[in-house]
Design an enzyme around this catalytic site. Structure first.
Site, PDB file in Angstrom:
ATOM      1  N   HIS B  83       0.831  -1.205   0.000  1.00  0.00           N
ATOM      2  CA  HIS B  83       0.000   0.000   0.000  1.00  0.00           C
ATOM      3  C   HIS B  83       0.873   1.265   0.000  1.00  0.00           C
ATOM      4  CE1 HIS B  83      -3.836  -2.116   1.671  1.00  0.00           C
ATOM      5  NE2 HIS B  83      -3.915  -1.957   0.364  1.00  0.00           N
ATOM      6  N   HIS B 148      -4.529  -9.061   4.969  1.00  0.00           N
ATOM      7  CA  HIS B 148      -4.820  -7.624   4.913  1.00  0.00           C
ATOM      8  C   HIS B 148      -5.618  -7.390   3.630  1.00  0.00           C
ATOM      9  CE1 HIS B 148      -4.411  -3.421   5.666  1.00  0.00           C
ATOM     10  NE2 HIS B 148      -3.448  -3.181   4.807  1.00  0.00           N
ATOM     11  N   ASP B 170       0.314  -4.013   8.694  1.00  0.00           N
ATOM     12  CA  ASP B 170      -1.152  -3.937   8.747  1.00  0.00           C
ATOM     13  C   ASP B 170      -1.682  -5.364   8.748  1.00  0.00           C
ATOM     14  OD1 ASP B 170      -1.041  -1.222   8.727  1.00  0.00           O
ATOM     15  OD2 ASP B 170      -1.781  -0.964   6.682  1.00  0.00           O
ATOM     16  N   ASP B 202      -0.656  -2.897  14.845  1.00  0.00           N
ATOM     17  CA  ASP B 202      -1.585  -2.067  14.049  1.00  0.00           C
ATOM     18  C   ASP B 202      -2.769  -1.608  14.907  1.00  0.00           C
ATOM     19  OD1 ASP B 202      -3.315  -1.024  12.129  1.00  0.00           O
ATOM     20  OD2 ASP B 202      -3.623  -2.930  11.076  1.00  0.00           O
ATOM     21  N   HIS B 375      -8.269  -4.078   8.533  1.00  0.00           N
ATOM     22  CA  HIS B 375      -7.547  -3.953   9.796  1.00  0.00           C
ATOM     23  C   HIS B 375      -8.294  -4.645  10.931  1.00  0.00           C
ATOM     24  CE1 HIS B 375      -4.743  -0.931   8.188  1.00  0.00           C
ATOM     25  NE2 HIS B 375      -5.790  -0.548   7.463  1.00  0.00           N
TER      26      HIS B 375
END
Lengths: 559, 559
Positions: B83, B148, B170, B202, B375
């Site tokens: 990401h 994720h 994450d 996270d 998440h």
């Protein structure tokens, strides 16, 4: 569906015309104008709060242009309830015709009166209550109790020879309302028996499935939160949400805490609500802020404004550690007993983060059931449609997505799809022979209030603000000999909002000087042409060097 | 908890130092630096997207200042997943040290490689996979599969003589992941048996109770929506969410529709995912946009970018009726199979309203289960804490409210409160003798990218942009005789972003002229003092007349 501006035809004899000057296609500045027999009735006249694309604007008003030459033909303004998006623009209308009758419930008019005092206006108020009928010129009105996030809200039925219209105002169907004042579904059913020709329905929550939990179910949640708190508690909510505040009062009382009100509008509105018997304040419960601060840590609850993260509000100041008397300490509890209005997320979460950082526990609707909406979601809207069984439906109070969802609900209860009129601001709807249809469209723009003036800030100014806000500006000033076009001093170049680097623009000076020499050699002395040339050379340089688009502002002074 | 800037002491021998240069106290630009024995390891290096208070900014980078003189001491950058908020700033770091080893999984490195090509960089990539160990200088790393909203995400365990650190990246705990690749809870338990000294976790969803619904449960919802559609369907989602896109592909195939990809990053990423075997594309399913447009209305699904309302994206253009090839028609269906990132609400709902207005049915997470978060919420985080049983915890990836909530979860599973270190960006945490504690704080500012340049736009420029964006400016230019201070031409006064009224500033001209005469009579020739006097007189006039605060920009030219 909506289409371009098109002057509506003459309203046929016996027909009723409906035009929203705000509030349809947007959430806020609700204002609907009804016309019958050459006379007008206005329902609500509120303000809209600006979005990011309207920087620097304080308020947005409905566009009065369609009626400003016809104010003498207005029989009354009817207000459904006292929220800003329903009453906030009334003073601006009254400035143009101060004696216009304003009809509303007791609490609504009390809030309006307070607002009018700030504007130094003395309005002509006509108080009504649920169950009452009132005739205003051509319009026979009947008022119905409705439940919302403020006391004393009304729906209004409007009878003319053209037919029976019902406007919900803002509405929900809490079946266990704190004040026992139910939305008058029985009354709506009776109207339905009579035959409702046009039903204007609150669309705000039409996309939300199901039902709203009763307001009173928030009490036990507050009781748990405040009961568990060992230090100060601060509860933020809307300053007009009397029932929410009542529950905070009751819970504070149960836990032996005193309450202090924080924020000008909170103090004012709760004073009005108390005077009118809408808020029950136990003897000795309320103290002022200083008294509350002198109490033991577990002895006080502060009820504050600022639930939307407004930067100047008491709560935002506390979150920044800048409030003049209340300092947040580790272990304090802050409750945001409020909605999160779309667009305010960054501001509200900024406040939550600030409070968390100072060590407070923050309770909000994301982690506890401390808020319920004031607007009927889909399940409740179905009850309304089934009670009213309208011939024609016009969804109001909402953005397009809300209007569409509301219209679909009407269709699902049996309203023919062609009888659902999605008519945003300015669309002219005529009810003739029992059929509602779109016949034209008048222009409805945004009227901005910025500081003391109304209307002088328009789309061109906002467009400049957006450019300046994104990229700042570069100003180039050149003094020239008006006879020769020769620069009489070196060009002055400065930027604001462009770069922190003081030397960022140094390199462009020589480019401007070269351009000026070139212009002079061509014998050009026209200041406008010189300015254009300077703008072009600087704009190109900035785009190539920085890939940015600041506003380029050349000034050429002939001396 | 955090306090002022304070240079940390020398790291004791055998100690491990941890400093986040981004990503703690905010959501985005994740970057954590570990130091042992004089060497550094970086985990992630992402960008942050700007908020309203940072106008005109394209990206915000981590603040590299704390390490920029020590880049030779960096043994590697480890990337947990692909990401933008984890890899987006890598090219900016590589510009300073191009041969720095970059460690990550196959998909992560493929996305990074594509990004580096745009920056004309040729990175030194080291591919790893779950279960693998790798030694980078002083740091022994072990990689674990985590689930994720992007394939091929990793957690990383870092072993040094100072102890064992586990960084989740994450993470969530989807127990029925689409690719069968579970978060390696068993591996975490094994680490827990060995003894995890510091656990970086996270925090994004720590405030959200419960568990995330499996990603694969979105498939049946998409099946219902696409199955019921009689016309075109457009599905918008993140361009890196391969599993979401896979489900759209599968449903389209089941309903005999072809799929066209819309948006540059969507085309690029799905190409990479297909090449790596992460996306299964049935033979003949994919067509280009023109082919899809030539199909019958019920023959195509468009998978598009723009789910966050980005104004230049394909979906926003469609909503405005400005897309070059795809026109929304009444009866089309648009699915926003995506989160609504806080701060983007106005933009996203603007797109939804535009699409609704054109007659499309819009399905989004507010009215259907077409999105799940990537998440772990509170319930899943508890599983992590119970598996790892860490000695010290450092919540990462989140604003203060998230960090606090995550810390509370750790405490509830038995981590002593004093072993939970809430350390925002720049806070220096040392792990010495099994105990993590805050020892100092280095400065970590916002580094802004605006156009081609990095860092020249800072707080002063942004502050000017905010003023200009709210109120515009009024520029007054005066040419004076440098000997006498006498104005040699009438003052030029103009405003931008101030008013639409061309005569708004007419009345101030005479005030400025009076002030200039007064100045001249006092024999003042200093341009700075003249400018100050002009600013004062104009500022006062504007405040009194308009109650506004535009920027006042006087320019005095001596000729």
């Amino acid at each position: 569906m909506t289409g371009p501006i098109k002057a509506p035809p003459v309203l046929p004899d016996g027909g009723l015309r409906v035009v929203a000057l705000g509030g349809i296609g947007e959430v806020g500045r609700n204002m609907t104008v009804f016309e019958y027999g050459g006379r007008l009735l206005i329902v609500d006249c509120g303000v809209l709060f600006p979005e990011d694309q309207q920087p620097g604007v304080d308020l947005i008003l409905p566009d009065f242009r369609a009626i400003e030459d016809r104010l003498d033909e207005v029989d009354a303004i009817v207000l459904t309830h006292g929220h800003e998006d329903h009453i906030g623009a009334v003073p601006f209308l009254l400035r143009m015709r101060p004696e216009l009758p304003v009809v509303g419930s007791r609490f609504t008019l009390a809030l309006l009166a307070a607002k009018c005092r700030e504007h130094r206006l003395n309005p002509n108020l006509i108080e009504v209550t649920e169950g009452e009928h009132g005739r205003y010129g051509e319009f026979e009105c009947e008022f119905f109790a409705v439940n919302h996030s403020i006391p004393d809200a009304l729906a209004v039925a409007i009878r003319t020879p053209a037919g029976l219209v019902l406007h919900t105002g803002d509405i929900k169907l809490d079946q266990l309302p704190l004040d026992g004042r139910l939305t008058d579904l029985a009354g709506f059913s009776r109207l339905g028996d009579e035959g409702v020709d046009l039903f204007l329905v609150d669309s705000t929550n039409a996309e939300v499935p199901g039902f709203v939990m009763p307001e009173r179910d928030i009490g036990p949640v507050l009781d748990t939160v405040i009961g568990a708190a060992t230090q100060r508690v601060i509860v933020a909510c809307f300053a007009s949400h009397v029932h929410r505040v009542q529950q905070v009062f009751d819970v504070a009382q149960a836990h032996g805490r005193k309450v202090a009100l924080v924020g000008r509008s909170m103090v004012r509105n709760m004073g009005i609500a108390t005077d009118l018997g809408l808020l029950n304040v136990p003897e000795g419960l309320l103290v002022d802020i200083d008294e509350a601060l002198a109490l033991p840590d577990n002895g006080a609850v502060f009820v504050s404004t600022g639930s939307q993260g407004e930067p100047l509000s008491a709560l935002s100041r506390m979150a920044r550690g800048e409030h003049k008397s209340i300092s947040i300490r580790p272990g304090d509890t802050v409750v945001l007993a409020s909605s999160l209005i779309p667009g305010n997320e960054t501001a509200v979460f900024g406040v939550v983060n600030g409070l968390s950082r100072l060590g407070a526990s923050v309770v909000h609707q994301g982690n506890a059931k401390v808020h319920v909406s004031g607007h009927a979601p889909a399940g409740e809207l179905l009850f309304l449609y089934n009670a009213v069984r309208p011939s024609n439906v016009m969804p109001v109070h909402g953005e397009w997505r809300h209007l569409r969802a509301n219209g679909e609900l009407a269709v699902r209860t049996g309203v023919p799809r062609e009888r659902v009129v999605i008519a945003e601001d300015g669309v002219v709807v005529d009810l003739v022979d029992g059929l509602a249809s779109i016949v034209g469209r008048v222009e409805v723009g945004h009227v901005y209030v910025d500081g003391l003036s109304v209307g002088d800030v328009g789309e061109s100014t906002l467009s400049d603000r957006l450019i300046l806000g994104e990229g700042g500006f570069i100003a180039i000033t050149v003094a020239i000999d008006s006879n020769t076009g020769r620069a009489v001093a070196p060009p002055t170049i400065s930027g604001r909002g462009f770069s922190d680097d003081p030397k960022a623009l140094d390199r462009v000076v020589s480019l401007v000087e070269m351009e000026l020499s070139h212009i002079e050699s061509e014998g050009i002395t026209d200041t406008h042409r010189i300015a254009q040339a300077v703008r072009r050379v600087v704009g190109r340089w900035v785009a190539a060097t920085y890939r940015r688009r600041p506003m380029i502002v050349p000034t050429v002074i002939p001396v």
